[in-house]
Design a protein around this motif. Structure first.
Motif, mmCIF file in Angstrom:
data_model
loop_
_atom_site.group_PDB
_atom_site.id
_atom_site.type_symbol
_atom_site.label_atom_id
_atom_site.label_comp_id
_atom_site.label_asym_id
_atom_site.label_seq_id
_atom_site.Cartn_x
_atom_site.Cartn_y
_atom_site.Cartn_z
ATOM 1 N N GLU A 1 -5.824 9.500 0.503
ATOM 2 C CA GLU A 1 -5.929 8.553 -0.483
ATOM 3 C C GLU A 1 -4.824 7.345 -0.299
ATOM 4 O O GLU A 1 -4.023 7.638 0.298
ATOM 5 C CB GLU A 1 -5.700 9.203 -1.864
ATOM 6 N N VAL A 2 -5.446 6.287 -0.607
ATOM 7 C CA VAL A 2 -4.848 4.757 -0.472
ATOM 8 C C VAL A 2 -4.759 3.916 -1.792
ATOM 9 O O VAL A 2 -5.745 4.243 -2.568
ATOM 10 C CB VAL A 2 -5.245 4.029 0.787
ATOM 11 N N PHE A 3 -3.494 3.580 -2.200
ATOM 12 C CA PHE A 3 -3.583 2.928 -3.472
ATOM 13 C C PHE A 3 -2.952 1.434 -2.844
ATOM 14 O O PHE A 3 -2.140 1.368 -1.942
ATOM 15 C CB PHE A 3 -2.460 3.206 -4.341
ATOM 16 N N LEU A 4 -3.739 0.300 -3.370
ATOM 17 C CA LEU A 4 -3.174 -1.059 -2.866
ATOM 18 C C LEU A 4 -2.701 -2.019 -4.086
ATOM 19 O O LEU A 4 -3.461 -1.922 -5.114
ATOM 20 C CB LEU A 4 -4.489 -1.487 -2.239
ATOM 21 N N THR A 5 -1.979 -2.831 -3.866
ATOM 22 C CA THR A 5 -1.477 -3.938 -4.944
ATOM 23 C C THR A 5 -2.511 -4.963 -4.476
ATOM 24 O O THR A 5 -2.483 -5.825 -5.388
ATOM 25 C CB THR A 5 -0.200 -4.390 -5.049
ATOM 26 N N ARG A 6 -2.976 -5.379 -3.518
ATOM 27 C CA ARG A 6 -3.889 -6.467 -2.993
ATOM 28 C C ARG A 6 -4.500 -6.354 -1.654
ATOM 29 O O ARG A 6 -4.281 -5.332 -0.992
ATOM 30 C CB ARG A 6 -2.766 -7.738 -2.720
ATOM 31 N N CYS A 7 -5.661 -6.982 -1.530
ATOM 32 C CA CYS A 7 -6.516 -6.634 -0.453
ATOM 33 C C CYS A 7 -7.434 -7.848 -0.254
ATOM 34 O O CYS A 7 -8.414 -7.941 -0.994
ATOM 35 C CB CYS A 7 -6.996 -5.360 -0.471
ATOM 36 N N GLU A 8 -7.152 -8.687 0.712
ATOM 37 C CA GLU A 8 -7.965 -9.912 0.795
ATOM 38 C C GLU A 8 -8.929 -9.783 2.188
ATOM 39 O O GLU A 8 -8.382 -9.042 3.134
ATOM 40 C CB GLU A 8 -7.051 -11.076 0.653
ATOM 41 N N PRO A 9 -9.685 -10.599 2.442
ATOM 42 C CA PRO A 9 -10.658 -10.555 3.383
ATOM 43 C C PRO A 9 -9.935 -10.709 4.811
ATOM 44 O O PRO A 9 -10.360 -9.954 6.092
ATOM 45 C CB PRO A 9 -11.792 -11.642 3.285
ATOM 46 N N LEU A 10 -8.983 -11.335 5.101
ATOM 47 C CA LEU A 10 -8.226 -11.713 6.489
ATOM 48 C C LEU A 10 -7.129 -10.617 6.363
ATOM 49 O O LEU A 10 -6.429 -10.757 7.569
ATOM 50 C CB LEU A 10 -7.786 -13.089 6.479
ATOM 51 N N ASP A 11 -6.802 -9.537 5.390
ATOM 52 C CA ASP A 11 -5.613 -8.868 5.513
ATOM 53 C C ASP A 11 -6.299 -7.664 6.672
ATOM 54 O O ASP A 11 -7.310 -7.337 7.303
ATOM 55 C CB ASP A 11 -5.628 -8.092 4.247
ATOM 56 N N ASP B 1 -4.301 -9.323 -11.722
ATOM 57 C CA ASP B 1 -3.661 -8.064 -12.508
ATOM 58 C C ASP B 1 -4.227 -6.872 -12.215
ATOM 59 O O ASP B 1 -4.559 -6.403 -13.318
ATOM 60 C CB ASP B 1 -3.655 -8.533 -14.015
ATOM 61 N N GLN B 2 -4.634 -6.594 -11.081
ATOM 62 C CA GLN B 2 -5.328 -5.333 -10.637
ATOM 63 C C GLN B 2 -4.749 -4.873 -9.371
ATOM 64 O O GLN B 2 -4.161 -5.546 -8.612
ATOM 65 C CB GLN B 2 -6.897 -5.737 -10.533
ATOM 66 N N GLY B 3 -5.158 -3.552 -9.180
ATOM 67 C CA GLY B 3 -4.989 -2.858 -7.902
ATOM 68 C C GLY B 3 -6.315 -2.014 -7.400
ATOM 69 O O GLY B 3 -7.277 -2.295 -8.140
ATOM 70 N N LEU B 4 -6.257 -1.411 -6.321
ATOM 71 C CA LEU B 4 -7.194 -0.831 -6.151
ATOM 72 C C LEU B 4 -6.960 0.486 -5.242
ATOM 73 O O LEU B 4 -5.896 0.902 -4.692
ATOM 74 C CB LEU B 4 -8.112 -1.632 -5.062
ATOM 75 N N ALA B 5 -7.645 1.819 -5.495
ATOM 76 C CA ALA B 5 -7.551 3.009 -4.787
ATOM 77 C C ALA B 5 -8.826 3.591 -4.081
ATOM 78 O O ALA B 5 -9.890 3.212 -4.768
ATOM 79 C CB ALA B 5 -6.846 4.017 -5.856
ATOM 80 N N TYR B 6 -8.475 4.076 -3.024
ATOM 81 C CA TYR B 6 -9.827 4.672 -2.158
ATOM 82 C C TYR B 6 -9.364 6.196 -1.736
ATOM 83 O O TYR B 6 -8.330 6.314 -1.099
ATOM 84 C CB TYR B 6 -10.489 3.851 -1.425
ATOM 85 N N LYS B 7 -10.458 6.881 -1.518
ATOM 86 C CA LYS B 7 -10.117 8.181 -0.825
ATOM 87 C C LYS B 7 -11.057 8.005 0.453
ATOM 88 O O LYS B 7 -12.199 7.498 0.507
ATOM 89 C CB LYS B 7 -10.597 9.237 -1.752
ATOM 90 N N ILE B 8 -10.444 8.747 1.419
ATOM 91 C CA ILE B 8 -11.152 8.760 2.647
ATOM 92 C C ILE B 8 -11.780 10.272 2.796
ATOM 93 O O ILE B 8 -11.107 11.141 2.180
ATOM 94 C CB ILE B 8 -10.071 8.850 3.867
ATOM 95 N N SER B 9 -13.004 10.341 3.095
ATOM 96 C CA SER B 9 -13.903 11.555 3.108
ATOM 97 C C SER B 9 -13.358 12.347 4.242
ATOM 98 O O SER B 9 -13.394 11.877 5.647
ATOM 99 C CB SER B 9 -15.503 11.252 3.254
ATOM 100 N N ASN B 10 -13.091 13.741 3.951
ATOM 101 C CA ASN B 10 -12.810 14.694 5.294
ATOM 102 C C ASN B 10 -13.917 15.699 5.583
ATOM 103 O O ASN B 10 -13.880 16.451 6.332
ATOM 104 C CB ASN B 10 -11.597 15.228 4.946
ATOM 105 N N ASP B 11 -15.090 15.439 5.012
ATOM 106 C CA ASP B 11 -16.228 16.142 5.097
ATOM 107 C C ASP B 11 -17.427 15.511 5.505
ATOM 108 O O ASP B 11 -18.608 16.215 5.699
ATOM 109 C CB ASP B 11 -16.522 17.410 3.900
ATOM 110 N N ASP C 1 0.722 -1.206 0.139
ATOM 111 C CA ASP C 1 0.138 -0.103 0.009
ATOM 112 C C ASP C 1 0.965 1.319 -0.011
ATOM 113 O O ASP C 1 1.952 1.381 0.647
ATOM 114 C CB ASP C 1 -1.060 -0.064 1.307
ATOM 115 N N LEU C 2 0.433 2.235 -0.621
ATOM 116 C CA LEU C 2 0.856 3.628 -0.713
ATOM 117 C C LEU C 2 -0.352 4.426 -0.257
ATOM 118 O O LEU C 2 -1.328 4.266 -0.608
ATOM 119 C CB LEU C 2 1.256 3.980 -1.991
ATOM 120 N N ALA C 3 -0.083 5.284 0.938
ATOM 121 C CA ALA C 3 -0.933 6.175 1.595
ATOM 122 C C ALA C 3 -0.652 7.680 1.438
ATOM 123 O O ALA C 3 0.737 7.997 1.615
ATOM 124 C CB ALA C 3 -1.256 5.875 3.059
#
Length: 330
Positions: free
Chosen positions: A204-214, A232-242, A182-184
């Motif tokens: 914001e967070v960027f992930l190479t992998r994310c599994e249920p028991l992580d 062959d995928q990753g995932l990104a999400y943003k945290i709301s600050n408002d 992960d990169l944050a």
């Protein structure tokens, strides 16, 4: 017969998350016991060439001072300073020697430094860190047996390994760094205690992998869309600050620490997809630890690639050894 290398991090599992949560402490004596079990499994396969990084706690020396362990480790010609660069330098030296298999004891951060030293190792990562998305929580004896099968050539690495994905971060100002999990981008302007333990400090967070028991930042991503090491995928999400969010996620950010994360946006990333972010007055956290302080405005590029190290599927390796009757005794 190929050589095996061991890099054991004496500082893993000792950060602030022991104070703000209930993260385990893997004491030095337990790391020594894990190493003994690894070495006993390793030498039972006939491996007799073992290289090791020395460390301030002398973990390998203590592990080998044990009845029944007869393999003599060769220590790298390396000055040890007690910081993460020790691991990176050791990884480079292991590659120069040509070890066929590298065993690591540590967490995500330890293995990141190994990849920064050389990302083409055939790697068996043993979990002794905190959130531990990257390394395995597998009995050390099996890890030693697995390493032995690969080092002796009884099992081909190509049959049971997959190259790791990396998040590669670059900028026009000369920044070039990687994360394995992960990169944050953190609102915090200071590195401080390094370890990420409050998801609401993040943008914001960027992930190479994310599994249920992580655990950790990957646990949030797993509740949005699970992604395995083989995808062959990753995932990104943003945290709301408002307070506005499209999802409210309950996730274990660390051992004994469950938090609500307000997700304002998330999406799937494809390998090779290049993202650009304008940032300033923040910190970049790599694999769970704040490391790079950003003061002046700058543009960073983010890309996920499948590069390495080559991670061993331990169960598959052992099964291949069983199929080849490697454990039959004449």
């Amino acid at each position: 017969m190929g050589a095996v290398g061991i890099i054991a991090n004496p500082y893993s599992s000792k950060d602030i998350r022991r104070l703000v949560g209930s993260a385990r402490i893997v004491a030095d004596w337990e790391k020594v016991n894990i190493l003994r079990r690894i070495i006993i499994g390793l030498q039972s396969t006939g491996v007799d060439e073992l290289y090791a990084m020395n460390d301030s706690s002398h973990l390998i020396v203590r592990a080998c001072d044990y009845p029944g362990i007869f393999i003599k480790p060769q220590f790298l010609d390396q000055l040890v300073f007690g910081n993460p660069n020790d691991t990176m330098v050791a990884s480079k030296k292991m590659a120069e020697i040509g070890v066929k298999v590298l065993i690591s004891l540590g967490g995500d951060g330890t293995n990141r430094m190994i990849a920064k030293g050389n990302d083409q190792h055939c790697l068996l990562p043993v979990s002794t860190g905190t959130n531990n998305v990257f390394p395995y929580d597998i009995e050390g004896t099996h890890m030693g047996l697995c390493a032995g099968l690969l080092a002796t050539g009884a099992v081909e690495a190509s049959e049971c390994t997959v190259p790791s994905k990396q998040i590669i971060v670059t900028s026009d100002d000369g920044l070039h760094d990687i994360a394995l999990v992960d990169l944050a981008i953190s609102y915090s302007s200071y590195v401080a205690a390094r370890a990420i333990w409050n998801v609401n400090d993040l943008y914001e967070v960027f992930l190479t992998r994310c599994e249920p028991l992580d655990l950790g930042l990957a646990s949030v991503g797993a509740r949005l869309h699970p992604i395995t090491v083989n995808d062959d995928q990753g995932l990104a999400y943003k945290i709301s600050n408002d307070g506005n969010s499209v999802r409210k996620i309950l996730a274990p950010i660390g051992p004994g620490t469950v938090q609500e994360a307000l997700i304002s946006e998330w999406n799937i990333l494809q390998l090779g997809e290049k993202l650009t972010r304008e940032i300033s007055r923040c910190t970049l956290a790599f694999d769970g630890e704040r490391e790079t302080q950003i003061i002046n405005p700058q543009t960073i590029q983010i890309e996920i690639k499948r590069v390495g190290p080559y991670i061993v599927d331990v169960k598959k390796c052992i099964q291949l050894g069983i199929n080849a009757r490697c454990f039959d005794v004449n």
